[in-house]
Motif scaffolding. Structure first.
Motif, PDB file in Angstrom:
ATOM      1  N   LEU A 190    -150.262  50.009 -87.816  1.00  0.00           N
ATOM      2  CA  LEU A 190    -149.116  49.112 -87.889  1.00  0.00           C
ATOM      3  C   LEU A 190    -147.879  49.759 -87.278  1.00  0.00           C
ATOM      4  N   GLU A 191    -147.658  51.019 -87.558  1.00  0.00           N
ATOM      5  CA  GLU A 191    -146.502  51.716 -87.004  1.00  0.00           C
ATOM      6  C   GLU A 191    -146.568  51.800 -85.481  1.00  0.00           C
ATOM      7  N   ALA A 192    -147.770  51.969 -84.925  1.00  0.00           N
ATOM      8  CA  ALA A 192    -147.917  52.004 -83.467  1.00  0.00           C
ATOM      9  C   ALA A 192    -147.490  50.674 -82.860  1.00  0.00           C
TER      10      ALA A 192
ATOM     11  N   SER B 217    -143.567  50.258 -83.242  1.00  0.00           N
ATOM     12  CA  SER B 217    -142.824  51.100 -82.308  1.00  0.00           C
ATOM     13  C   SER B 217    -142.937  50.601 -80.871  1.00  0.00           C
ATOM     14  N   ALA B 218    -143.977  49.822 -80.591  1.00  0.00           N
ATOM     15  CA  ALA B 218    -144.151  49.237 -79.251  1.00  0.00           C
ATOM     16  C   ALA B 218    -143.438  47.895 -79.114  1.00  0.00           C
ATOM     17  N   GLY B 219    -142.820  47.416 -80.202  1.00  0.00           N
ATOM     18  CA  GLY B 219    -142.041  46.186 -80.124  1.00  0.00           C
ATOM     19  C   GLY B 219    -142.686  44.964 -80.735  1.00  0.00           C
TER      20      GLY B 219
ATOM     21  N   ALA C 277    -138.321  41.618 -77.153  1.00  0.00           N
ATOM     22  CA  ALA C 277    -137.952  41.736 -75.756  1.00  0.00           C
ATOM     23  C   ALA C 277    -137.006  42.906 -75.490  1.00  0.00           C
ATOM     24  N   ILE C 278    -136.664  43.685 -76.494  1.00  0.00           N
ATOM     25  CA  ILE C 278    -135.755  44.816 -76.319  1.00  0.00           C
ATOM     26  C   ILE C 278    -136.414  45.880 -75.449  1.00  0.00           C
ATOM     27  N   ASP C 279    -135.672  46.384 -74.483  1.00  0.00           N
ATOM     28  CA  ASP C 279    -136.181  47.451 -73.621  1.00  0.00           C
ATOM     29  C   ASP C 279    -136.259  48.749 -74.414  1.00  0.00           C
ATOM     30  N   ARG C 280    -137.455  49.271 -74.587  1.00  0.00           N
ATOM     31  CA  ARG C 280    -137.645  50.505 -75.354  1.00  0.00           C
ATOM     32  C   ARG C 280    -137.919  51.682 -74.439  1.00  0.00           C
ATOM     33  N   GLY C 281    -137.706  51.513 -73.160  1.00  0.00           N
ATOM     34  CA  GLY C 281    -138.076  52.556 -72.234  1.00  0.00           C
ATOM     35  C   GLY C 281    -137.003  53.479 -71.869  1.00  0.00           C
TER      36      GLY C 281
END
Length: 87
Positions: free
Chosen positions: A63-65, A68-70, A83-87
């Motif tokens: 679930l955490e993975a 953290s991927a959005g 849609a937030i840019d996490r990069g």
């Protein structure tokens, strides 16, 4: 249907087997990729998605993975990709 309630940083979040598969599809992740990112075996992911087993508390990392991927889980009805840019 199997679901698991995850503690700590994911308090109150539930994930069904169908949500697990849908979240992987949104991210373009294979079962192997999810397993590697969460530290579980591919068999664990496969068995959960087939509703052959429940995820135990140690598998909170699955679930955490996703989170953290959005991925956001909508009750037990669905998932969305933030849609937030996490990069």
């Amino acid at each position: 249907m199997n679901t698991w309630l995850f503690p700590t940083s994911t308090i109150g979040v539930r994930m069904t087997p169908h949500q697990c598969a849908a979240a992987r599809a949104l991210l373009g992740w294979s079962q192997k990729c999810l397993a590697q990112r969460s530290g579980v075996t591919r068999q664990t992911v496969s068995s959960f998605e087939r509703e052959a087993r429940s995820l135990h508390q140690a598998s909170q990392s699955v679930l955490e993975a996703f989170i953290s991927a959005g991925i956001e889980f909508i009750d037990d009805r669905g998932v969305v990709l933030d849609a937030i840019d996490r990069g």
